[in-house]
Design a protein around this motif. Structure first.
Motif, PDB file in Angstrom:
ATOM      1  N   GLN A   1       0.850  -1.210   0.000  1.00 50.50           N
ATOM      2  CA  GLN A   1       0.000   0.000   0.000  1.00 50.50           C
ATOM      3  C   GLN A   1       0.884   1.259   0.000  1.00 50.50           C
ATOM      4  OE1 GLN A   1      -3.425   0.341   0.425  1.00 50.50           O
ATOM      5  NE2 GLN A   1      -4.075  -1.747   0.928  1.00 50.50           N
ATOM      6  N   ASP A   2       1.911   1.221   0.864  1.00 56.15           N
ATOM      7  CA  ASP A   2       2.819   2.372   0.957  1.00 56.15           C
ATOM      8  C   ASP A   2       3.547   2.592  -0.372  1.00 56.15           C
ATOM      9  OD1 ASP A   2       2.101   2.756   3.554  1.00 56.15           O
ATOM     10  OD2 ASP A   2       3.902   1.865   4.437  1.00 56.15           O
ATOM     11  N   MET A   3       3.988   1.491  -0.988  1.00 57.08           N
ATOM     12  CA  MET A   3       4.719   1.606  -2.256  1.00 57.08           C
ATOM     13  C   MET A   3       3.834   2.204  -3.347  1.00 57.08           C
ATOM     14  SD  MET A   3       6.999  -1.810  -2.671  1.00 57.08           S
ATOM     15  CE  MET A   3       8.591  -1.911  -1.869  1.00 57.08           C
ATOM     16  N   ARG A   4       2.567   1.792  -3.343  1.00 54.15           N
ATOM     17  CA  ARG A   4       1.635   2.372  -4.324  1.00 54.15           C
ATOM     18  C   ARG A   4       1.457   3.855  -4.036  1.00 54.15           C
ATOM     19  NH1 ARG A   4      -1.857  -1.931  -2.863  1.00 54.15           N
ATOM     20  NH2 ARG A   4      -1.349  -3.750  -4.097  1.00 54.15           N
ATOM     21  N   ALA A   5       1.247   4.180  -2.766  1.00 54.69           N
ATOM     22  CA  ALA A   5       1.031   5.587  -2.383  1.00 54.69           C
ATOM     23  C   ALA A   5       2.260   6.427  -2.704  1.00 54.69           C
ATOM     24  CB  ALA A   5       0.697   5.669  -0.894  1.00 54.69           C
ATOM     25  N   ASP A   6       3.450   5.830  -2.597  1.00 54.21           N
ATOM     26  CA  ASP A   6       4.692   6.563  -2.871  1.00 54.21           C
ATOM     27  C   ASP A   6       5.024   6.594  -4.365  1.00 54.21           C
ATOM     28  OD1 ASP A   6       4.880   6.861  -0.161  1.00 54.21           O
ATOM     29  OD2 ASP A   6       6.353   5.260   0.138  1.00 54.21           O
ATOM     30  N   GLY A   7       4.182   5.971  -5.177  1.00 51.03           N
ATOM     31  CA  GLY A   7       4.403   5.983  -6.628  1.00 51.03           C
ATOM     32  C   GLY A   7       5.526   5.062  -7.083  1.00 51.03           C
ATOM     33  N   LEU A   8       5.935   4.109  -6.236  1.00 52.44           N
ATOM     34  CA  LEU A   8       7.017   3.192  -6.618  1.00 52.44           C
ATOM     35  C   LEU A   8       6.526   2.087  -7.536  1.00 52.44           C
ATOM     36  CD1 LEU A   8       9.256   2.421  -3.519  1.00 52.44           C
ATOM     37  CD2 LEU A   8       9.942   3.473  -5.663  1.00 52.44           C
ATOM     38  N   ILE A   9       5.312   1.611  -7.276  1.00 54.06           N
ATOM     39  CA  ILE A   9       4.743   0.549  -8.106  1.00 54.06           C
ATOM     40  C   ILE A   9       3.294   0.872  -8.434  1.00 54.06           C
ATOM     41  CG2 ILE A   9       6.207  -1.336  -7.242  1.00 54.06           C
ATOM     42  CD1 ILE A   9       3.765  -2.176  -5.488  1.00 54.06           C
TER      43      ILE A   9
END
Lengths: 214, 81
Positions: free
Chosen positions: A171-179
């Motif tokens: 969830q964090d990675m999506r929110a951070d635009g990483l994936i």
């Protein structure tokens, strides 16, 4: 070579087996794993088409790990007699097998470092980078995207954290635009950033220069 | 052992509702977090966010309700090493 289609979530070989053949993964995803005394699974590597995850059984009689399919897989079983015959007749293939097992060992060393010394966010980023590079090398990933049918439970067992934690990190990675994810499709808008976050240097995969550039 | 629960907010990014769990001597033994709707099969369960002493172990379990969490915590606090 005897070819078999194996459903997802099935053991191809089990720890303690004494196989008389090795399995070449022709399609699908599999994992190499061990189980602790109290039943906890640790995935120690993901296998993709072209891998022979139990090649060591050619020389080591008793398997010290299991191999399981993660998706439906097409598997080619090659008898050890046939492998020995090939190795005697074609020294270059012997060298290729040896190199393959050495690269496997390099990947295991990297995973020990990953699980032992990186935080969950970096661990998962690292495994994502590794899968992208390896899949690209066999033509199963575009520059920024690939089909990665690995569940959160499997990720958790691979990086040694709980499924809840994996869920939060993704969830964090999506929110951070990483994936970006859609079903089993994963795309990475900025590979350099993901590599940085995952502390990922593809040298340990020992690919050719152009393959490692993924 | 009688456990004491104290509500607390937890910074986890998504799940904020939590409980501090104290043992019979009012020592902090665990932090539980209530799982919000983002988790497929286990939304609404309680998650062992952190455990201390004998509860500090790999593989953080989830519990269907607080009674189950309490049973698990008591069981592990009482366990001989």
């Amino acid at each position: 070579m005897q070819i078999a289609v194996i459903k997802e979530g099935q053991d191809v070989v089990r720890e303690g087996d004494r196989p008389s053949r090795s399995c070449l993964l022709l399609s699908g995803f599999a994992c190499v794993y061990k189980v602790t005394g109290d039943g906890k699974r640790q995935i120690v590597g993901f296998s993709i088409p072209g891998d022979i995850p139990d090649l060591q059984s050619l020389h080591l009689k008793v398997l010290d790990n299991s191999v399981s399919t993660l998706t439906p897989c097409q598997v080619g079983f090659i008898t050890h007699d046939a492998l020995r015959d090939i190795c005697e007749r074609y020294p270059r293939i012997t060298v290729a097998f040896w190199r393959e097992t050495l690269v496997d060992a390099a990947i295991f060393r990297e995973w020990v470092t990953n699980v032992g010394r990186r935080d969950a966010y970096s661990r998962i980023a690292h495994v994502l980078c590794e899968m992208l590079v390896r899949l690209k090398a066999i033509g199963l990933a575009e520059d920024h995207a690939c089909d990665l049918p690995i569940t959160q439970v499997e990720f958790a067992d691979a990086v040694g954290v709980s499924t809840v934690h994996v869920n939060r990190v993704l969830q964090d990675m999506r929110a951070d635009g990483l994936i970006e994810t859609k079903g089993t499709q994963v795309s990475v808008p900025d590979r350099e950033r993901l590599k940085h976050v995952g502390d990922f240097d593809p040298s340990y995969l020992h690919l050719e220069q152009d393959q490692a550039a993924a | 052992m009688t456990l004491t629960f104290q509500p607390v907010r937890v910074v986890t990014g998504s799940d904020e509702e939590g409980l501090l769990v104290f043992d019979g001597e009012l020592r902090l033994a665990a932090v539980l977090t209530y799982l919000s709707e983002q988790y497929d099969g286990i939304s609404g369960h309680w998650y062992l966010e952190a455990g201390f002493g004998r509860l500090d172990r790999p593989g953080h379990p989830t519990f269907a309700d607080l009674e189950e969490a309490q049973r698990w915590i008591n069981q592990h606090l009482a366990k001989e090493v």
